[in-house]
Motif scaffolding. Structure first.
Motif, PDB file in Angstrom:
ATOM      1  N   ASN A  95      65.558  -9.930 -44.401  1.00  0.00           N
ATOM      2  CA  ASN A  95      64.411  -9.951 -43.504  1.00  0.00           C
ATOM      3  C   ASN A  95      63.153  -9.659 -44.317  1.00  0.00           C
ATOM      4  O   ASN A  95      63.027  -8.598 -44.903  1.00  0.00           O
ATOM      5  CB  ASN A  95      64.632  -8.877 -42.418  1.00  0.00           C
ATOM      6  CG  ASN A  95      63.594  -8.983 -41.334  1.00  0.00           C
ATOM      7  OD1 ASN A  95      62.664  -9.767 -41.421  1.00  0.00           O
ATOM      8  ND2 ASN A  95      63.754  -8.148 -40.312  1.00  0.00           N
ATOM      9  N   THR A  96      62.218 -10.605 -44.333  1.00  0.00           N
ATOM     10  CA  THR A  96      61.044 -10.431 -45.187  1.00  0.00           C
ATOM     11  C   THR A  96      60.096  -9.366 -44.646  1.00  0.00           C
ATOM     12  O   THR A  96      59.241  -8.882 -45.384  1.00  0.00           O
ATOM     13  CB  THR A  96      60.275 -11.756 -45.343  1.00  0.00           C
ATOM     14  OG1 THR A  96      60.268 -12.414 -44.068  1.00  0.00           O
ATOM     15  CG2 THR A  96      60.945 -12.648 -46.353  1.00  0.00           C
ATOM     16  N   ASP A  97      60.256  -9.002 -43.367  1.00  0.00           N
ATOM     17  CA  ASP A  97      59.377  -7.944 -42.847  1.00  0.00           C
ATOM     18  C   ASP A  97      59.857  -6.552 -43.253  1.00  0.00           C
ATOM     19  O   ASP A  97      59.092  -5.601 -43.215  1.00  0.00           O
ATOM     20  CB  ASP A  97      59.326  -8.009 -41.314  1.00  0.00           C
ATOM     21  CG  ASP A  97      58.620  -9.257 -40.858  1.00  0.00           C
ATOM     22  OD1 ASP A  97      58.989  -9.787 -39.790  1.00  0.00           O
ATOM     23  OD2 ASP A  97      57.701  -9.691 -41.575  1.00  0.00           O
ATOM     24  N   ASP A  98      61.153  -6.445 -43.584  1.00  0.00           N
ATOM     25  CA  ASP A  98      61.688  -5.131 -43.921  1.00  0.00           C
ATOM     26  C   ASP A  98      61.431  -4.802 -45.381  1.00  0.00           C
ATOM     27  O   ASP A  98      61.351  -5.680 -46.237  1.00  0.00           O
ATOM     28  CB  ASP A  98      63.214  -5.114 -43.709  1.00  0.00           C
ATOM     29  CG  ASP A  98      63.574  -5.089 -42.252  1.00  0.00           C
ATOM     30  OD1 ASP A  98      64.696  -5.492 -41.938  1.00  0.00           O
ATOM     31  OD2 ASP A  98      62.717  -4.664 -41.447  1.00  0.00           O
ATOM     32  N   ILE A  99      61.333  -3.492 -45.637  1.00  0.00           N
ATOM     33  CA  ILE A  99      61.232  -2.999 -47.013  1.00  0.00           C
ATOM     34  C   ILE A  99      62.570  -2.361 -47.345  1.00  0.00           C
ATOM     35  O   ILE A  99      62.987  -1.399 -46.710  1.00  0.00           O
ATOM     36  CB  ILE A  99      60.110  -1.958 -47.145  1.00  0.00           C
ATOM     37  CG1 ILE A  99      58.779  -2.577 -46.741  1.00  0.00           C
ATOM     38  CG2 ILE A  99      60.047  -1.433 -48.569  1.00  0.00           C
ATOM     39  CD1 ILE A  99      57.641  -1.596 -46.735  1.00  0.00           C
ATOM     40  N   TYR A 100      63.248  -2.894 -48.344  1.00  0.00           N
ATOM     41  CA  TYR A 100      64.583  -2.394 -48.687  1.00  0.00           C
ATOM     42  C   TYR A 100      64.494  -1.295 -49.730  1.00  0.00           C
ATOM     43  O   TYR A 100      63.668  -1.359 -50.636  1.00  0.00           O
ATOM     44  CB  TYR A 100      65.470  -3.529 -49.200  1.00  0.00           C
ATOM     45  CG  TYR A 100      65.804  -4.503 -48.109  1.00  0.00           C
ATOM     46  CD1 TYR A 100      65.082  -5.682 -47.954  1.00  0.00           C
ATOM     47  CD2 TYR A 100      66.815  -4.234 -47.198  1.00  0.00           C
ATOM     48  CE1 TYR A 100      65.364  -6.561 -46.944  1.00  0.00           C
ATOM     49  CE2 TYR A 100      67.102  -5.108 -46.174  1.00  0.00           C
ATOM     50  CZ  TYR A 100      66.370  -6.273 -46.047  1.00  0.00           C
ATOM     51  OH  TYR A 100      66.644  -7.134 -45.028  1.00  0.00           O
ATOM     52  N   ILE A 101      65.344  -0.289 -49.575  1.00  0.00           N
ATOM     53  CA  ILE A 101      65.352   0.844 -50.512  1.00  0.00           C
ATOM     54  C   ILE A 101      66.675   0.820 -51.266  1.00  0.00           C
ATOM     55  O   ILE A 101      67.748   0.767 -50.676  1.00  0.00           O
ATOM     56  CB  ILE A 101      65.233   2.187 -49.769  1.00  0.00           C
ATOM     57  CG1 ILE A 101      64.029   2.161 -48.838  1.00  0.00           C
ATOM     58  CG2 ILE A 101      65.129   3.325 -50.767  1.00  0.00           C
ATOM     59  CD1 ILE A 101      63.915   3.383 -47.994  1.00  0.00           C
ATOM     60  N   ILE A 102      66.588   0.847 -52.603  1.00  0.00           N
ATOM     61  CA  ILE A 102      67.781   0.977 -53.444  1.00  0.00           C
ATOM     62  C   ILE A 102      67.758   2.368 -54.053  1.00  0.00           C
ATOM     63  O   ILE A 102      66.751   2.793 -54.609  1.00  0.00           O
ATOM     64  CB  ILE A 102      67.758  -0.067 -54.582  1.00  0.00           C
ATOM     65  CG1 ILE A 102      67.600  -1.470 -54.018  1.00  0.00           C
ATOM     66  CG2 ILE A 102      69.008   0.022 -55.417  1.00  0.00           C
ATOM     67  CD1 ILE A 102      67.442  -2.511 -55.096  1.00  0.00           C
ATOM     68  N   GLY A 103      68.864   3.085 -53.930  1.00  0.00           N
ATOM     69  CA  GLY A 103      68.913   4.415 -54.526  1.00  0.00           C
ATOM     70  C   GLY A 103      69.228   4.320 -56.009  1.00  0.00           C
ATOM     71  O   GLY A 103      70.206   3.696 -56.386  1.00  0.00           O
ATOM     72  N   ALA A 104      68.407   4.958 -56.851  1.00  0.00           N
ATOM     73  CA  ALA A 104      68.667   4.948 -58.301  1.00  0.00           C
ATOM     74  C   ALA A 104      69.736   5.986 -58.597  1.00  0.00           C
ATOM     75  O   ALA A 104      69.460   7.089 -59.042  1.00  0.00           O
ATOM     76  CB  ALA A 104      67.386   5.254 -59.064  1.00  0.00           C
TER      77      ALA A 104
END
Lengths: 576, 430
Positions: B311-320
């Motif tokens: 979804n281009t409206d969402d901001i995805y978070i990747i945990g480092a």
């Protein structure tokens, strides 16, 4: 296998030229294609010269390939073993030598070392050969061989290094029975060297110094060194065993028991020789033998068959009034000993113990570091209020575990059927039941109606939450009369607790957990009821002992055991 | 060839073999022992007592008091900083490592001050052994590489010498211009600086117009030292692969602790982060303070919701977070605590996992996200998952033996090529 490799090494040393075995085997084709695949520039660079070196690791494993070496291109190759392959050959040479020889002359050692150092890309070289050889002698328990190696070192003019010295002392300690008086002298010299050269000791040197001092009769000094070194180093189990044996022989049983505890806390108890030393030293003292068994009971240790044999022999030798006969037997499901027909001690926790354990558990493990890893705080709070309103329960069911007894890929009707069978079984026996499941179960056909039919209280948690803590909380809250039904062994739940609390929790679990083995289609439920008796060393009412023993070696005291322990030794008067 | 001729041939060749061996195998390659041929100098004894008695062990002569261990020159003050306990531990450690070397364990020959500090900080001896083995491996590899490089340069100098003797092809023309790739050619040369400028411009566009992906760097406390350095490496690869992509996304590092070990390691690998005009976006703030909560989706492998569509409206978070050796769902707990939406990649739906834990590295995850964002299908995006972890199709298993034996046969090369094209066979039937 070793012979094969030996032969291959010779083959690999052949200078190959043309006209030998020019059968178009895959290797020659490989060479051809390799050569043609290179560009003109590379061909110039990569023209094989007399010093081209290849790693022949895979040649060693595939002798056919080597035999089909082709000489069409005029390759002149010299192959040298490198790295891992070389090290493997070296190690196999060493193990063969040590296996075959009990004693060796310096010439034999020289020849062995020559063969080893030929492979100069292997990991064994002059700096570490001493340590390796003495380590292998220790494992093979060959003291004369070790002696001959030290002789060889001295002959060849090399100096002893710390590791060879430590290794020799270790071997002498292990093979104490085959030591000669010259060995004793040597050990004294070695110990002196270690103590002068090093100001601080690490685990290997400290171990060697302590053993050396004990062998040369300066046990007190060794204890002093132990006290100093224990702040900075971690000792291997053999050091504790050595010190314990020394203390027993010098009649300091209390300090020896301290070392026993250290050995058991390490988790591996292969050196049960120390217990045999204790039994042999105190074989006239009934009180001291009883003390040893009381110690086993305290730490929940199951001795090996060998120790039991020695115990049996020691107890029979005692004077008339104090002696006990020993007979090996088993324990029946009812908790009675097969030999003396008397019941074993019960497993139940007292009220006070139970309350203490419950408080500890609820505070530390239930919440743990992070409640979010298992559930959410809102959910937990909701559950706590639910339980406080509806408690006390008699039976707490792990809904997931019961429903999925036949596997996870069965129809939902099967799952509901299993739960129905179990619930019906307990309902017939007038139990107040609580079922803990997950929210996806609400979609199963006729599930809720079944539960309501049998008057079962239920609580459903989120699909991603863990249900173990909820089950344990509900059961603990409901007191000593509540039992829980699951096949899960709850191994991970104990890790937040301290040692004594852990054993209490284990006892509670063993006496309150019901394992369901099979639910028949007719609805009959087969289960394993909780065990009601303790499976530790225990004293009987007549002053005798019941001792569970294991025939496994090494005797591992930390391994958890579930189920009834079957093998027991019954020590009692007038058995025969 | 008939059988008898074959036999003759073999016999002759065997004789020839042995003849050659006798001719060429000089002392160097004899398998039977030569007295003091290979023994190092320390074994050369000039003593006359060959069968000396071991009882006469002299405390002064026979022992190695002055042995120089390679670990004897340590700067004690710099490492221990005057702490007495540390000093004592350091001495014990020095002895321990020396003894390990004498026992033949895998221990490096040189240890820097940083290594000593690292070793002091590890309390358990098994972990120290692992770390020392890692350093030993690095040493061995460096040694082998040096030998290879030396050999290569020797070969090249030989080649150059040979080339110098050969007269050049166009010796007749006296033109000063030489046409070759390294001299005058018709190809326009693109330098690195130009390419970098292009990439950075794309990153700038992504910052203004492109979708954002957040990297959450708050898991430092949960990672061991080895995992931290692996994480820093993955973050660097992730950042560079993002920049190389045709449509990069704006990668923002949140919850950064600049004094912490993770960021120090990353800036060690990418020193340009410290530049004022560096295109790396990082902040010490929490992502909840910077971005609207409704748009955030946390990617964690432990949740039950599957990400179907990017979804281009969402901001995805990747945990480092490199979580080898951990079974607790720490990123799940964090996302739950903050009340964010959660999702996981549809690995089970499209891939048949064979060996290995179902974890992906940071750079693999970002590459997959970038591809999916560009409209590729999930199976195409999952080409970034290493193939060794996926179950092989049955057809390929038979051919594997050839592949392992001679990697340079045309047959093997053909199989390898086909293997890459047959990737679809590795995917599950849907």
């Amino acid at each position: 296998m070793f012979q094969e490799r030996f032969v291959l090494r010779n083959l690999s040393r052949l200078y190959v030229s043309r006209n030998i075995l020019s059968i178009p085997g895959s290797f020659s084709c490989w060479c051809d294609r390799f050569f043609h695949s290179l560009s003109a520039v590379d061909r110039e660079i990569k023209k094989p010269t007399s010093t081209t070196v290849y790693s022949i690791r895979h040649y060693v494993e595939k002798p056919d390939l080597l035999k089909m070496v082709a000489g069409e291109r005029g390759f002149v190759k010299e192959t040298i073993l490198r790295g891992k392959a070389a090290t493997e050959v070296q190690e196999s040479l060493l193990t063969e030598f040590i296996k075959d020889h009990d004693d060796a002359s310096p010439e034999q050692w020289t020849s062995l070392l020559n063969k080893l150092f030929e492979l100069n890309h292997g990991m064994i070289h002059a700096a570490n050969i001493d340590g390796r050889i003495l380590e292998m002698c220790y494992v093979a328990k060959k003291l004369p061989l070790a002696r001959s190696y030290l002789n060889f070192i001295k002959c060849s003019g090399k100096k002893f290094n710390s590791v060879s010295v430590c290794g020799f002392i270790k071997i002498c300690h292990e093979c104490e029975s085959s030591m000669t008086p010259e060995d004793n002298q040597r050990i004294q010299v070695f110990t002196k060297y270690l103590m002068t050269k090093h100001q601080v000791f690490d685990s290997i040197t400290a171990d060697a110094v302590i053993k050396g001092l004990i062998l040369s009769g300066m046990g007190e000094e060794s204890l002093r060194i132990y006290e100093e070194a224990v702040k900075t180093t971690v000792f291997p189990v053999t050091t504790y065993a050595a010190l314990a044996s020394y203390l027993i022989k010098n009649n300091q049983p209390e300090r020896a028991v301290e070392f026993f505890r250290l050995m058991i806390s390490k988790g591996v108890l292969t050196h049960h020789k120390v217990f045999i030393d204790w039994i042999n030293f105190y074989d006239n003292d009934r009180k001291k033998l009883d003390e040893l068994l009381a110690f086993f009971r305290d730490v929940d240790f199951k001795p090996s068959k060998e120790i039991c044999d020695h115990l049996k022999a020691a107890y029979i030798k005692l004077p008339r009034e104090l002696s006990l006969d020993g007979v090996y037997g088993y324990v029946k499901n009812s908790g009675e000993c097969s030999v003396c027909q008397r019941p074993l001690d019960r497993l139940d926790l007292s009220e006070k113990e139970f309350r203490e354990m419950r408080k500890c558990f609820l505070e530390t493990v239930l919440v743990g570091n992070d409640i979010f890893q298992r559930s959410t705080p809102e959910e937990l709070q909701k559950f706590i209020t639910f339980v406080s309103k509806n408690a006390p329960f008699n039976i707490v069911l792990d809904g997931l575990n019961v429903a999925y007894m036949s596997g996870t890929s069965v129809a939902q009707e099967v799952n509901v059927g299993l739960v129905k069978g179990v619930v019906q079984h307990f309902h017939e026996r007038d139990n107040k039941i609580l079922l803990i499941g997950r929210k996806h179960m609400l979609g199963w056909p006729k599930f809720l109606s079944t539960l309501k039919e049998f008057d079962v209280k239920y609580f459903f948690i989120e699909n991603i939450s863990e249900d173990d803590i909820y089950i344990i909380y509900a059961t603990l809250y409901s007191g000593l009369d509540a039992y829980f039904v699951t096949r899960d062994l709850l191994r991970s739940e104990k890790f937040g607790l301290s040692e004594e609390q852990r054993s209490l929790f284990k006892r509670w679990q063993q006496s309150h957990q019901i394992f369901i083995t099979y639910v028949a289609p007719s609805g009959k439920v087969y289960m394993k009821t909780p065990i009601s008796f303790q499976m530790m060393v225990q004293k009987t009412s007549t002053g005798g002992w019941h001792i569970p023993y294991t025939e496994e070696t090494p005797v591992n005291s930390v391994k958890d055991e579930y189920g009834i322990h079957r093998k027991w030794l019954c020590l009692d008067r007038y058995l025969s | 060839m008939s059988v008898s001729r074959m036999n003759n041939f073999f016999i002759r060749s065997c004789i020839l073999c042995s003849a050659i061996r006798q001719r060429t195998c000089k002392n160097r390659f004899s398998i039977f022992p030569t007295p003091t041929c290979f023994l190092p100098k320390c074994y050369q004894s000039s003593s006359t007592h060959i069968s000396s008695n071991l009882t006469a062990v002299n405390l002064n002569e026979d022992f190695d008091y002055d042995a120089e261990s390679p670990y004897s020159n340590i700067d004690f003050e710099a490492i221990a900083n005057g702490d007495e306990e540390k000093l004592k531990n350091l001495k014990v450690l020095q002895l321990e490592i020396d003894l390990m070397r004498q026992q033949g364990k895998k221990v490096p020959n040189h240890l820097t001050g940083e290594c000593w500090k690292e070793l002091l900080s590890i309390p358990i001896s098994d972990y120290r052994v692992k770390y020392l083995k890692h350093l030993w491996l690095i040493e061995v590899r460096e040694k082998l590489q040096k030998e290879k490089a030396k050999k290569k340069s020797e070969n090249y100098s030989e080649f150059k010498a040979r080339q110098a003797k050969i007269p050049p092809k166009n010796a007749t023309t006296s033109s000063p211009i030489v046409y070759s790739l390294t001299d005058t050619s018709l190809f326009h040369r693109l330098y690195d600086v130009t390419i970098n400028r292009l990439y950075n411009y794309k990153l700038l566009q992504a910052e203004w117009f492109g979708p954002k992906v957040i990297v959450d760097c708050s898991y430092e406390a949960f990672m061991t030292s080895k995992n931290l350095s692996n994480c820093a490496k993955q973050m660097m690869i992730m950042w560079s692969e993002n920049r190389d992509h045709c449509n990069p996304c704006d990668l923002v590092f949140c919850n950064v602790n600049e004094q912490g070990a993770l960021w120090q390691k990353l800036t060690g690998r990418m020193p340009m982060i410290r530049d004022v005009d560096s295109p790396v976006h990082f902040t010490a703030q929490h992502y909840l303070d910077v971005f609207p909560k409704k748009q955030l989706v946390y990617l964690t492998p432990n949740c039950s919701e599957i990400l179907e569509k990017f979804n281009t409206d969402d901001i995805y978070i990747i945990g480092a977070f490199v979580d080898t050796g951990r079974s607790q769902p720490i990123s799940l707990a964090k996302a739950k605590k903050e009340g964010l939406r959660m999702a996981k990649l549809p690995l089970d739906k499209y891939l048949c996992w064979a060996i290995g834990h179902k974890t992906l590295t940071l750079n693999q995850v970002l590459s997959i996200l970038n591809d999916v964002k560009d409209g590729q299908s999930w199976p195409q995006a999952f080409r970034h998952v290493p193939k060794r972890k996926l179950a092989a199709a049955p057809i390929l298993i038979e051919k594997e033996n050839i592949y392992k034996l001679n990697p340079l046969t045309t047959q093997a090369i053909r199989e390898n090529y086909r293997r890459n094209f047959v990737y679809d066979l590795l995917l599950k039937d849907q």
